[in-house]
Write a protein that holds these residues in place. Structure first.
Motif, PDB file in Angstrom:
ATOM      1  N   TRP A 118     -22.228  17.015  38.473  1.00 41.54           N
ATOM      2  CA  TRP A 118     -23.410  17.851  38.253  1.00 41.54           C
ATOM      3  C   TRP A 118     -23.422  19.036  39.224  1.00 41.54           C
ATOM      4  O   TRP A 118     -23.661  20.173  38.801  1.00 41.54           O
ATOM      5  N   ALA A 119     -23.159  18.797  40.503  1.00 41.37           N
ATOM      6  CA  ALA A 119     -23.169  19.881  41.491  1.00 41.37           C
ATOM      7  C   ALA A 119     -22.121  20.938  41.151  1.00 41.37           C
ATOM      8  O   ALA A 119     -22.396  22.145  41.226  1.00 41.37           O
ATOM      9  N   VAL A 120     -20.936  20.512  40.763  1.00 39.57           N
ATOM     10  CA  VAL A 120     -19.882  21.449  40.349  1.00 39.57           C
ATOM     11  C   VAL A 120     -20.354  22.268  39.151  1.00 39.57           C
ATOM     12  O   VAL A 120     -20.192  23.495  39.111  1.00 39.57           O
ATOM     13  N   CYS A 121     -20.959  21.599  38.179  1.00 38.53           N
ATOM     14  CA  CYS A 121     -21.434  22.290  36.969  1.00 38.53           C
ATOM     15  C   CYS A 121     -22.562  23.274  37.270  1.00 38.53           C
ATOM     16  O   CYS A 121     -22.630  24.355  36.669  1.00 38.53           O
ATOM     17  N   VAL A 122     -23.437  22.925  38.206  1.00 38.47           N
ATOM     18  CA  VAL A 122     -24.496  23.865  38.608  1.00 38.47           C
ATOM     19  C   VAL A 122     -23.858  25.126  39.167  1.00 38.47           C
ATOM     20  O   VAL A 122     -24.225  26.240  38.798  1.00 38.47           O
ATOM     21  N   GLY A 123     -22.886  24.969  40.052  1.00 42.70           N
ATOM     22  CA  GLY A 123     -22.208  26.139  40.626  1.00 42.70           C
ATOM     23  C   GLY A 123     -21.529  26.984  39.564  1.00 42.70           C
ATOM     24  O   GLY A 123     -21.687  28.213  39.534  1.00 42.70           O
ATOM     25  N   LEU A 124     -20.792  26.348  38.667  1.00 43.60           N
ATOM     26  CA  LEU A 124     -20.116  27.089  37.599  1.00 43.60           C
ATOM     27  C   LEU A 124     -21.112  27.802  36.691  1.00 43.60           C
ATOM     28  O   LEU A 124     -20.862  28.918  36.234  1.00 43.60           O
ATOM     29  N   SER A 125     -22.258  27.164  36.453  1.00 45.68           N
ATOM     30  CA  SER A 125     -23.269  27.786  35.584  1.00 45.68           C
ATOM     31  C   SER A 125     -23.759  29.105  36.161  1.00 45.68           C
ATOM     32  O   SER A 125     -24.045  30.043  35.419  1.00 45.68           O
ATOM     33  N   ARG A 126     -23.830  29.190  37.470  1.00 48.61           N
ATOM     34  CA  ARG A 126     -24.325  30.418  38.108  1.00 48.61           C
ATOM     35  C   ARG A 126     -23.334  31.571  37.939  1.00 48.61           C
ATOM     36  O   ARG A 126     -23.733  32.725  37.817  1.00 48.61           O
ATOM     37  N   ILE A 127     -22.042  31.240  37.899  1.00 45.55           N
ATOM     38  CA  ILE A 127     -21.024  32.264  37.639  1.00 45.55           C
ATOM     39  C   ILE A 127     -21.081  32.677  36.170  1.00 45.55           C
ATOM     40  O   ILE A 127     -21.089  33.869  35.846  1.00 45.55           O
ATOM     41  N   ILE A 128     -21.116  31.702  35.281  1.00 48.09           N
ATOM     42  CA  ILE A 128     -21.137  31.985  33.837  1.00 48.09           C
ATOM     43  C   ILE A 128     -22.346  32.838  33.466  1.00 48.09           C
ATOM     44  O   ILE A 128     -22.237  33.760  32.654  1.00 48.09           O
ATOM     45  N   LEU A 129     -23.483  32.566  34.090  1.00 46.09           N
ATOM     46  CA  LEU A 129     -24.698  33.332  33.787  1.00 46.09           C
ATOM     47  C   LEU A 129     -24.708  34.713  34.433  1.00 46.09           C
ATOM     48  O   LEU A 129     -25.581  35.531  34.140  1.00 46.09           O
ATOM     49  N   GLY A 130     -23.749  34.975  35.302  1.00 41.21           N
ATOM     50  CA  GLY A 130     -23.585  36.313  35.855  1.00 41.21           C
ATOM     51  C   GLY A 130     -24.439  36.643  37.060  1.00 41.21           C
ATOM     52  O   GLY A 130     -24.609  37.812  37.397  1.00 41.21           O
ATOM     53  N   VAL A 131     -24.950  35.625  37.750  1.00 40.61           N
ATOM     54  CA  VAL A 131     -25.789  35.908  38.910  1.00 40.61           C
ATOM     55  C   VAL A 131     -25.079  35.670  40.242  1.00 40.61           C
ATOM     56  O   VAL A 131     -25.649  35.949  41.298  1.00 40.61           O
ATOM     57  N   HIS A 132     -23.837  35.168  40.177  1.00 40.26           N
ATOM     58  CA  HIS A 132     -23.071  34.934  41.403  1.00 40.26           C
ATOM     59  C   HIS A 132     -21.599  35.246  41.202  1.00 40.26           C
ATOM     60  O   HIS A 132     -21.056  35.086  40.111  1.00 40.26           O
ATOM     61  N   PHE A 133     -20.977  35.653  42.295  1.00 39.06           N
ATOM     62  CA  PHE A 133     -19.524  35.768  42.370  1.00 39.06           C
ATOM     63  C   PHE A 133     -18.967  34.376  42.711  1.00 39.06           C
ATOM     64  O   PHE A 133     -19.666  33.562  43.329  1.00 39.06           O
ATOM     65  N   PRO A 134     -17.708  34.101  42.360  1.00 34.90           N
ATOM     66  CA  PRO A 134     -17.129  32.798  42.719  1.00 34.90           C
ATOM     67  C   PRO A 134     -17.195  32.494  44.215  1.00 34.90           C
ATOM     68  O   PRO A 134     -17.425  31.345  44.605  1.00 34.90           O
ATOM     69  N   THR A 135     -17.033  33.500  45.064  1.00 38.56           N
ATOM     70  CA  THR A 135     -17.090  33.254  46.513  1.00 38.56           C
ATOM     71  C   THR A 135     -18.494  32.829  46.963  1.00 38.56           C
ATOM     72  O   THR A 135     -18.633  32.096  47.948  1.00 38.56           O
ATOM     73  N   ASP A 136     -19.529  33.270  46.259  1.00 31.39           N
ATOM     74  CA  ASP A 136     -20.892  32.823  46.569  1.00 31.39           C
ATOM     75  C   ASP A 136     -21.003  31.319  46.362  1.00 31.39           C
ATOM     76  O   ASP A 136     -21.627  30.601  47.150  1.00 31.39           O
ATOM     77  N   ILE A 137     -20.394  30.846  45.266  1.00 31.45           N
ATOM     78  CA  ILE A 137     -20.429  29.428  44.917  1.00 31.45           C
ATOM     79  C   ILE A 137     -19.621  28.626  45.923  1.00 31.45           C
ATOM     80  O   ILE A 137     -20.069  27.581  46.414  1.00 31.45           O
ATOM     81  N   LEU A 138     -18.428  29.105  46.242  1.00 29.36           N
ATOM     82  CA  LEU A 138     -17.583  28.395  47.215  1.00 29.36           C
ATOM     83  C   LEU A 138     -18.262  28.301  48.573  1.00 29.36           C
ATOM     84  O   LEU A 138     -18.230  27.247  49.220  1.00 29.36           O
ATOM     85  N   ALA A 139     -18.891  29.373  49.012  1.00 26.36           N
ATOM     86  CA  ALA A 139     -19.588  29.351  50.300  1.00 26.36           C
ATOM     87  C   ALA A 139     -20.774  28.392  50.255  1.00 26.36           C
ATOM     88  O   ALA A 139     -20.967  27.589  51.177  1.00 26.36           O
ATOM     89  N   GLY A 140     -21.563  28.462  49.198  1.00 28.27           N
ATOM     90  CA  GLY A 140     -22.710  27.566  49.071  1.00 28.27           C
ATOM     91  C   GLY A 140     -22.287  26.114  49.020  1.00 28.27           C
ATOM     92  O   GLY A 140     -22.870  25.248  49.686  1.00 28.27           O
ATOM     93  N   ALA A 141     -21.252  25.826  48.231  1.00 27.97           N
ATOM     94  CA  ALA A 141     -20.759  24.449  48.114  1.00 27.97           C
ATOM     95  C   ALA A 141     -20.227  23.955  49.460  1.00 27.97           C
ATOM     96  O   ALA A 141     -20.498  22.816  49.860  1.00 27.97           O
ATOM     97  N   SER A 142     -19.503  24.797  50.155  1.00 29.69           N
ATOM     98  CA  SER A 142     -18.936  24.410  51.457  1.00 29.69           C
ATOM     99  C   SER A 142     -20.034  24.156  52.486  1.00 29.69           C
ATOM    100  O   SER A 142     -19.999  23.150  53.209  1.00 29.69           O
ATOM    101  N   LEU A 143     -21.000  25.055  52.551  1.00 30.48           N
ATOM    102  CA  LEU A 143     -22.089  24.891  53.516  1.00 30.48           C
ATOM    103  C   LEU A 143     -22.942  23.663  53.188  1.00 30.48           C
ATOM    104  O   LEU A 143     -23.311  22.902  54.081  1.00 30.48           O
TER     105      LEU A 143
END
Length: 155
Positions: A118-143
C-alpha cells in the motif's frame, strides 16, 4: 476520447492517493489500540510520537527547500489532482505511508506485507497523478522508513 478502463484506472489511482491523506495513519493505530490491550496502547503512543516528529520534519524540509511541483516547472504539464500546497519535496504522502508501514512491520512482522505494498502504491500514485517527481517519493519513503525504524526501537 479516453477509454472506460483508463478512467477506472485513474479513479483507482486517485483513491490510492487519497488513502494516503492520513486516514490510515489514524485508523490502524486506533485498531491496534482497541484490539491489543497494553501492546496496542504502546503501539498507538509510539505512532503518535513518531507522526508528530515526522510532520515537523516534513514541514521544515518542505518549507525550507520550496521545490516546485512538476506542473510549475514542466511546460504544458498538468496534474490530475490539486495538491494541498505548492511545494513537492519531500512527498508527505510517501513519508507518512512508509512511516506507518515500518511501524506496522516492527509490530506484527511479515503479516504487514500488504501495508508495505500500500505504501509503495501511494507513492507511485502521486507520480502518476503528476504532483510529485520520483525523487520526492524516494526522499519521502526514505525519511518515513528511517523515522519508523528509529521509533520502532521504542516498541
Amino acid at each position: 476520447m479516453k477509454s472506460h478502463s483508463y478512467r477506472r484506472f485513474i479513479m483507482a489511482i486517485k483513491w490510492l492517493s487519497r488513502s494516503g491523506d492520513g486516514y490510515m495513519q489514524l485508523v490502524i493505530p486506533l485498531i491496534f489500540l482497541i484490539k491489543d490491550g497494553q501492546a496496542g496502547y504502546d503501539f498507538f503512543m509510539v505512532a503518535l510520537a513518531a507522526f508528530a516528529f515526522e510532520r515537523s520534519i516534513y514541514f521544515s524540509i518542505k518549507n525550507t527547500l520550496k521545490r516546485p511541483r512538476p506542473p510549475a516547472v514542466i511546460p504544458y504539464f498538468l496534474a490530475m489532482v490539486s495538491p494541498a500546497d505548492q511545494f513537492s519535496f519531500p512527498s508527505g504522502h510517501s513519508m507518512a505511508s512508509f512511516l506507518l508501514a515500518t511501524l506496522v512491520v516492527a509490530y506484527i512482522g511479515s503479516a504487514a506485507f500488504p501495508i508495505v505494498i500500500w505504501a509503495v502504491c501511494v507513492g507511485l500514485s502521486r507520480i502518476i497523478l503528476g504532483v510529485h517527481f520520483p525523487t520526492d517519493i524516494l526522499a519521502g519513503a526514505s525519511l518515513g522508513t528511517l523515522i519508523g525504524y528509529i521509533a520502532s526501537g521504542w516498541l
